[in-house]
Design a protein around this motif. Structure first.
Motif, mmCIF file in Angstrom:
data_model
loop_
_atom_site.group_PDB
_atom_site.id
_atom_site.type_symbol
_atom_site.label_atom_id
_atom_site.label_comp_id
_atom_site.label_asym_id
_atom_site.label_seq_id
_atom_site.Cartn_x
_atom_site.Cartn_y
_atom_site.Cartn_z
ATOM 1 N N THR A 299 9.063 -6.610 9.582
ATOM 2 C CA THR A 299 9.589 -5.414 8.933
ATOM 3 C C THR A 299 9.556 -5.693 7.437
ATOM 4 O O THR A 299 10.265 -6.562 6.942
ATOM 5 N N ASP A 314 2.466 4.033 5.729
ATOM 6 C CA ASP A 314 3.741 4.445 6.318
ATOM 7 C C ASP A 314 4.277 3.390 7.285
ATOM 8 O O ASP A 314 5.139 3.682 8.114
ATOM 9 N N ALA A 315 3.770 2.149 7.162
ATOM 10 C CA ALA A 315 4.172 1.088 8.084
ATOM 11 C C ALA A 315 5.150 0.107 7.456
ATOM 12 O O ALA A 315 5.486 -0.904 8.070
ATOM 13 N N ASP A 342 10.322 -0.095 15.009
ATOM 14 C CA ASP A 342 9.287 0.921 14.805
ATOM 15 C C ASP A 342 8.344 0.510 13.685
ATOM 16 O O ASP A 342 7.106 0.594 13.828
ATOM 17 N N LEU A 343 8.890 0.071 12.559
ATOM 18 C CA LEU A 343 8.051 -0.334 11.431
ATOM 19 C C LEU A 343 7.190 -1.542 11.797
ATOM 20 O O LEU A 343 6.006 -1.606 11.431
ATOM 21 N N GLY A 345 5.990 -2.399 14.692
ATOM 22 C CA GLY A 345 4.873 -1.979 15.535
ATOM 23 C C GLY A 345 3.795 -1.270 14.743
ATOM 24 O O GLY A 345 2.594 -1.509 14.940
ATOM 25 N N ARG A 346 4.212 -0.387 13.832
ATOM 26 C CA ARG A 346 3.232 0.323 13.012
ATOM 27 C C ARG A 346 2.510 -0.630 12.061
ATOM 28 O O ARG A 346 1.327 -0.433 11.738
ATOM 29 N N GLU A 349 -0.342 -2.463 13.809
ATOM 30 C CA GLU A 349 -1.460 -1.542 14.024
ATOM 31 C C GLU A 349 -2.215 -1.280 12.723
ATOM 32 O O GLU A 349 -3.453 -1.308 12.691
ATOM 33 N N ARG A 350 -1.493 -1.030 11.634
ATOM 34 C CA ARG A 350 -2.158 -0.728 10.369
ATOM 35 C C ARG A 350 -2.926 -1.947 9.852
ATOM 36 O O ARG A 350 -4.022 -1.808 9.299
#
Length: 375
Positions: A299, A314-315, A342-343, A345-346, A349-350
């Motif tokens: 995070t 937005d990650a 949530d952050l 995980g994003r 991916e990013r």
């Protein structure tokens, strides 16, 4: 097309330009570049291992001293260009020979020497401003790690936008990836914080990284907590004289660790094991620690200065650069495990979209453009 890449500017600790060159070179070879590397004598074996297939040329031992290296760049490097039959010279750290004899591609890592000179040693700010101006005038092509860096150089120095090639840094996904609870526990043990959670930082402790503001913000966010996270400031000591003063004001019940450089193999667990990885920089040409932390499922809390939103998208979470803003956002993240999940995980991916293979393709395009420009 034979490319001579001048790696003699790589420091012994392999920070900064060293990480860039070390990651780029193998991908250039995979892309089919006929590569010759000019290296310091201490690095011959290193590049022999990571750049199998490249021709390695050792510079004189005296070039370990910066003034000698700068002189050699103007005299010995052009001679080496001729002797190896290079079609292009790549200078990966701002400076270049005045007369190279072939098209030159120069990497400009950031423009903060112009925008925030007070955050650099004065001698470095003066030197690199001159180098950026010179490269912007003379180089056949320029590689930059972000659109923000390109736009800042064009705004402050001028030049031809068509000569700029934006090559985002990549990340070694084989190394920087989510780690196990056991790996993270081992790193916490090495940091002497036991099972305590921690807010992490990774980078040179220099004024541009805004670490003193982070320390004060962490105190504001954590001093009244029953189980406050430690603060771990990993990286080179740097020259930020305000950090010691900020640490001196930390209440006795809060824990700060400054472990210095961490082993490369420990970085994924350190980054991914942090409750929050804070990087409140005042300006970056790219921001590789942010990307590496994202790849590890961290995070991340950073700022919107210069290139950082290009990396984080937005990650990641964002704050201002002042103590109060950092403290507010840090508090919000510490109090919201669901948002952190949530952050994280994003972020993973990013981060998958940033690869050194793609960076190498952009460099090859810059080399080809430089040759066309010369013709």
């Amino acid at each position: 097309m034979r490319v001579l890449l001048d790696a003699t500017a790589v420091p012994a600790d392999r920070g900064g330009v060293g990480r860039y060159v070390d990651e780029l070179v193998p991908e250039l070879l995979r892309a089919g570049v006929d590569l010759v590397l000019a290296v310091q004598q201490r690095d011959v074996d290193h590049y022999g291992r990571i750049a199998a297939g490249a021709r390695i040329e050792a510079a004189p031992a005296a070039t370990e001293r910066r003034p000698v290296r700068m002189l050699w760049e103007q005299t010995g490097l052009p001679a080496l260009v001729r002797s190896v039959g290079a079609d292009v010279l790549h200078s990966p750290h701002y400076t270049m020979p005045v007369r190279a004899g072939v098209p030159v591609v120069v990497t400009l890592h950031d423009a903060t020497f112009f925008t925030t000179p007070e955050l650099h040693l004065r001698s470095k700010a003066v030197f690199f401003r001159s180098a950026i101006r010179g490269a912007s005038r003379r180089a056949a092509a320029l590689v930059v790690p972000s659109r923000a860096t390109r736009d800042e150089v064009l705004r402050l120095v001028g030049g031809d936008a068509d000569r700029f090639h934006v090559a985002y840094h990549g990340v070694d996904h084989g190394l920087f990836r989510p780690t196990s609870v056991e790996q993270q526990a081992a790193v916490r043990a090495s940091l002497d914080i036991g099972d305590a959670p921690y807010v992490g930082f990774l980078g040179t402790l220099e004024p541009r990284k805004n670490v003193s503001a982070l320390i004060r913000a962490w105190v504001r966010a954590c001093e009244d907590r029953t189980d406050p996270p430690a603060l771990v400031l990993a990286g080179g000591r740097g020259w930020d004289t305000q950090i010691d003063d900020a640490i001196a004001q930390v209440p006795d019940h809060l824990v700060v660790r400054r472990p210095g450089y961490l082993p490369l193999e420990d970085l994924p667990a350190f980054l991914g094991g942090a409750t929050v990885l804070a990087y409140p920089s005042l300006g970056e040409g790219f921001g590789l620690p942010v990307l590496e932390a994202m790849a590890c499922g961290a995070t991340v809390l950073t700022t919107r200065m210069l290139s950082l939103p290009e990396v984080g998208g937005d990650a990641v979470a964002y704050s201002g650069t002042d103590d109060a803003s950092i403290a507010t956002e840090l508090t919000s993240l510490l109090d919201d495990p669901a948002r952190r999940t949530d952050l994280a995980g994003r972020a993973v991916e990013r981060a998958q979209g940033f690869t050194w293979a793609e960076a190498a393709r952009t460099h090859v395009a810059a080399y080809e453009a430089a040759v066309r420009a010369r013709r």
